[in-house]
Design a protein around this motif. Structure first.
Motif, PDB file in Angstrom:
ATOM      1  N   SER A   1      39.960  93.537  83.060  1.00 58.94           N
ATOM      2  CA  SER A   1      39.982  93.589  81.642  1.00 58.94           C
ATOM      3  C   SER A   1      38.098  94.355  81.526  1.00 58.94           C
ATOM      4  CB  SER A   1      39.865  92.826  80.558  1.00 58.94           C
ATOM      5  OG  SER A   1      39.208  93.213  79.450  1.00 58.94           O
ATOM      6  N   LEU A   2      37.554  95.466  81.501  1.00 61.37           N
ATOM      7  CA  LEU A   2      36.433  95.356  80.741  1.00 61.37           C
ATOM      8  C   LEU A   2      35.651  94.315  80.080  1.00 61.37           C
ATOM      9  CD1 LEU A   2      36.489  98.870  81.862  1.00 61.37           C
ATOM     10  CD2 LEU A   2      35.885  96.716  83.818  1.00 61.37           C
ATOM     11  N   ASP A   3      36.695  93.931  79.021  1.00 56.07           N
ATOM     12  CA  ASP A   3      35.658  93.275  77.921  1.00 56.07           C
ATOM     13  C   ASP A   3      35.141  91.596  78.905  1.00 56.07           C
ATOM     14  OD1 ASP A   3      35.096  92.361  74.799  1.00 56.07           O
ATOM     15  OD2 ASP A   3      37.195  91.463  75.840  1.00 56.07           O
TER      16      ASP A   3
ATOM     17  N   ASN B   1      43.779  96.245  90.573  1.00 55.64           N
ATOM     18  CA  ASN B   1      44.994  95.851  90.014  1.00 55.64           C
ATOM     19  C   ASN B   1      44.717  94.920  88.919  1.00 55.64           C
ATOM     20  OD1 ASN B   1      46.057  96.549  92.288  1.00 55.64           O
ATOM     21  ND2 ASN B   1      47.552  94.773  92.871  1.00 55.64           N
ATOM     22  N   MET B   2      45.509  96.824  87.559  1.00 58.71           N
ATOM     23  CA  MET B   2      45.124  95.474  86.492  1.00 58.71           C
ATOM     24  C   MET B   2      46.524  95.332  86.150  1.00 58.71           C
ATOM     25  SD  MET B   2      43.408  96.995  82.764  1.00 58.71           S
ATOM     26  CE  MET B   2      44.271  96.696  81.315  1.00 58.71           C
ATOM     27  N   VAL B   3      47.075  93.557  85.872  1.00 53.51           N
ATOM     28  CA  VAL B   3      48.047  93.014  85.392  1.00 53.51           C
ATOM     29  C   VAL B   3      47.856  93.881  84.165  1.00 53.51           C
ATOM     30  CG1 VAL B   3      49.419  91.162  84.956  1.00 53.51           C
ATOM     31  CG2 VAL B   3      48.431  91.961  86.972  1.00 53.51           C
ATOM     32  N   VAL B   4      49.169  94.313  82.828  1.00 50.70           N
ATOM     33  CA  VAL B   4      48.971  94.136  81.810  1.00 50.70           C
ATOM     34  C   VAL B   4      49.818  93.268  81.284  1.00 50.70           C
ATOM     35  CG1 VAL B   4      48.673  96.280  79.512  1.00 50.70           C
ATOM     36  CG2 VAL B   4      48.580  97.242  82.048  1.00 50.70           C
ATOM     37  N   LYS B   5      49.367  92.652  80.406  1.00 51.96           N
ATOM     38  CA  LYS B   5      50.143  92.235  79.188  1.00 51.96           C
ATOM     39  C   LYS B   5      49.884  92.354  77.471  1.00 51.96           C
ATOM     40  CE  LYS B   5      51.184  86.985  79.223  1.00 51.96           C
ATOM     41  NZ  LYS B   5      51.057  85.599  78.851  1.00 51.96           N
TER      42      LYS B   5
ATOM     43  N   MET C   1      39.278 100.826  80.712  1.00 46.49           N
ATOM     44  CA  MET C   1      39.622 100.951  81.637  1.00 46.49           C
ATOM     45  C   MET C   1      39.948 101.829  82.738  1.00 46.49           C
ATOM     46  SD  MET C   1      39.526  98.187  84.618  1.00 46.49           S
ATOM     47  CE  MET C   1      40.062  96.749  83.981  1.00 46.49           C
ATOM     48  N   ALA C   2      40.785 102.804  82.143  1.00 47.01           N
ATOM     49  CA  ALA C   2      40.915 104.212  82.601  1.00 47.01           C
ATOM     50  C   ALA C   2      39.615 105.023  83.387  1.00 47.01           C
ATOM     51  CB  ALA C   2      41.806 104.942  81.766  1.00 47.01           C
ATOM     52  N   ARG C   3      38.938 104.832  81.701  1.00 49.11           N
ATOM     53  CA  ARG C   3      37.573 105.852  81.896  1.00 49.11           C
ATOM     54  C   ARG C   3      36.412 105.266  82.409  1.00 49.11           C
ATOM     55  NH1 ARG C   3      36.185 104.170  75.975  1.00 49.11           N
ATOM     56  NH2 ARG C   3      37.712 106.122  75.406  1.00 49.11           N
TER      57      ARG C   3
ATOM     58  N   PHE D   1      45.201 107.629  88.649  1.00 47.47           N
ATOM     59  CA  PHE D   1      45.243 106.539  88.574  1.00 47.47           C
ATOM     60  C   PHE D   1      46.995 105.675  89.214  1.00 47.47           C
ATOM     61  CE2 PHE D   1      48.054 106.544  84.540  1.00 47.47           C
ATOM     62  CZ  PHE D   1      48.045 107.425  84.176  1.00 47.47           C
ATOM     63  N   GLY D   2      47.365 104.868  89.026  1.00 47.20           N
ATOM     64  CA  GLY D   2      48.495 104.882  89.375  1.00 47.20           C
ATOM     65  C   GLY D   2      49.387 103.343  88.490  1.00 47.20           C
ATOM     66  N   VAL D   3      51.232 103.661  88.126  1.00 47.62           N
ATOM     67  CA  VAL D   3      51.907 102.734  87.596  1.00 47.62           C
ATOM     68  C   VAL D   3      52.390 102.081  88.838  1.00 47.62           C
ATOM     69  CG1 VAL D   3      50.759 103.489  85.240  1.00 47.62           C
ATOM     70  CG2 VAL D   3      52.892 104.141  86.850  1.00 47.62           C
ATOM     71  N   ILE D   4      52.443 100.325  88.525  1.00 47.07           N
ATOM     72  CA  ILE D   4      53.099  99.657  89.129  1.00 47.07           C
ATOM     73  C   ILE D   4      54.024  98.707  88.408  1.00 47.07           C
ATOM     74  CG2 ILE D   4      53.358  97.597  91.156  1.00 47.07           C
ATOM     75  CD1 ILE D   4      50.918  98.585  91.927  1.00 47.07           C
TER      76      ILE D   4
END
Ligand code: SAM
Length: 354
Positions: free
Chosen positions: A146-148, A183-187, A198-200, A268-271
């Motif tokens: 996160s950027l927060d 890498n950003m793990v999204v929960k 994050m994308a921006r 961007f990518g998605v895993i």
């Protein structure tokens, strides 16, 4: 964590010829090697090394149990003879391993032409980026959820600030390790509202964010399907803010699906290990920090190669052992995952390497 004798299986006999490219029972080759150089990390990310399990009394591996740099290089060369094209150094946090740049240099010298990459939490990267690049590292991935600041600090559970990771990413890119992958793990319910930010932030920077589905790695992260944000949802969310379209994979078996911004400002990518399993093209072996080979991220047991190294076995014997292990490989965990399998006693990701 289960004891090392429970974790390891005997080396099977070689059933087929070990000359030429080795393939498993599903005709998958052996192309990538992930090497965990330490099971320790200075972060306690809630989805990977939760504090209540990896606390002050947690028994990490004693130093003597870790493979030495010489042992890692010897094994990497044997794996290269099986067709390995890419090596990723990981952990735990690989930059906690003292002198890691020396290992990078040894691997770069001994295995010319092999793509040599590293995954790090970035906490020690700013100071090391130059030495790693000079040692021969080809690419780098930095984790950032996160950027927060408040969210990131809650997720890493050690109060580590976002700004230091961003400085590390800039330092790595500045040393020529661009594009840096992030890498950003999204929960769900934790950082899913931060996807667009994050994308921006990285759009137009030349660096590439990859949004990773929360996975049931190990046996301690309390995984539930309800907490997974499917990659399709990530793409939909980003597309609403910035129009995007699918891009072709860079190579067969690429883990991340690529999306590019229609305004030409990057990708961007998605895993999607959970919702769109990619077991069918998985050509990855993992070498744990104590020298066992695991043929799946979700494995419960591996095969001990360190005893062979330290027991005087020849390169040929180790080569044949790896071939025998790979020939028997059947893994396809992500294709058969259920809430029930998620509770099985899988080896921790910090131990076999992310
Ligand atoms: N310490 C390094 C780092 O933070 O990048 C390397 C090891 S870490 C285990 C490697 C990657 O695995 C990180 O990007 C991390 O976010 C990801 N990861 C860890 N647990 C995960 C989980 N449960 N689901 C998805 N990705 C996970």
């Amino acid at each position: 964590m289960n004891s090392s004798s429970e974790r390891t299986l005997p080396i099977p006999p070689l059933e087929r010829d070990a000359a030429g490219p080795v393939v498993d029972t599903r005709r998958r080759g052996l192309r990538d090697l992930r090497i965990s150089v330490t099971d320790r990390c200075n972060f306690r990310c809630t989805y990977c090394m939760p504090k209540d399990v990896f606390g002050a009394d947690y028994q990490f591996l004693p130093h003597a149990e870790l493979l030495t740099f010489e042992e890692i290089v010897r094994l990497a060369k044997i794996f290269r003879d099986h067709g390995i094209e890419k090596i990723r150094l990981t952990g735990g946090e690989p930059l906690l391993r003292k002198g890691l740049e020396t290992l990078v240099e040894m691997l770069a010298n001994e295995l010319p032409g092999v793509d040599l990459t590293l995954t790090t939490n970035g906490s020690a990267l700013k100071a090391k980026a130059r030495a790693l690049k000079a040692a021969g590292l080809t690419r780098i991935t930095v984790s950032l959820d996160s950027l927060d600041d408040a969210t990131f600090k809650t997720m890493n559970a050690v109060d580590f600030p976002v700004a230091k990771v961003l400085e590390a990413i800039d330092a790595a890119a500045g040393e020529g390790l661009a594009p840096v992958k992030i890498n950003m793990v999204v929960k769900r319910g934790v950082n899913d509202t931060h996807i667009v930010d994050m994308a921006r932030h990285f759009k137009g920077s030349g660096n590439i964010v990859r949004f990773i589905e929360f996975m049931d790695v190990g046996a301690t992260n309390g995984w539930k399907m309800d907490n997974v944000i499917p990659s399709a949802e990530v793409v939909r969310t980003i597309n609403e803010a910035f129009a995007c379209e699918p891009a072709n994979p860079n190579y067969f078996g690429e883990v991340a699906k690529r999306w590019r911004y229609k305004d030409g400002s990057g990708e961007f990518g998605v895993i999607s290990s959970v919702t769109e399993a990619f077991c069918g093209s998985c050509t990855r072996a993992r070498l744990s920090s104590d020298g066992a080979i695991y043929t799946c991220l979700f494995a419960q047991q591996g095969h001990d190669l360190k005893s062979m190294l330290r027991g005087g076995k020849s390169d040929e014997e180790i080569h044949n052992a790896i071939a025998a292990i790979w020939q028997l490989r059947e893994d396809r965990y992500s294709e058969i995952r259920t809430e029930e399998t998620s509770r099985s006693r899988k080896v921790e990701m910090s131990f076999i390497g992310g």
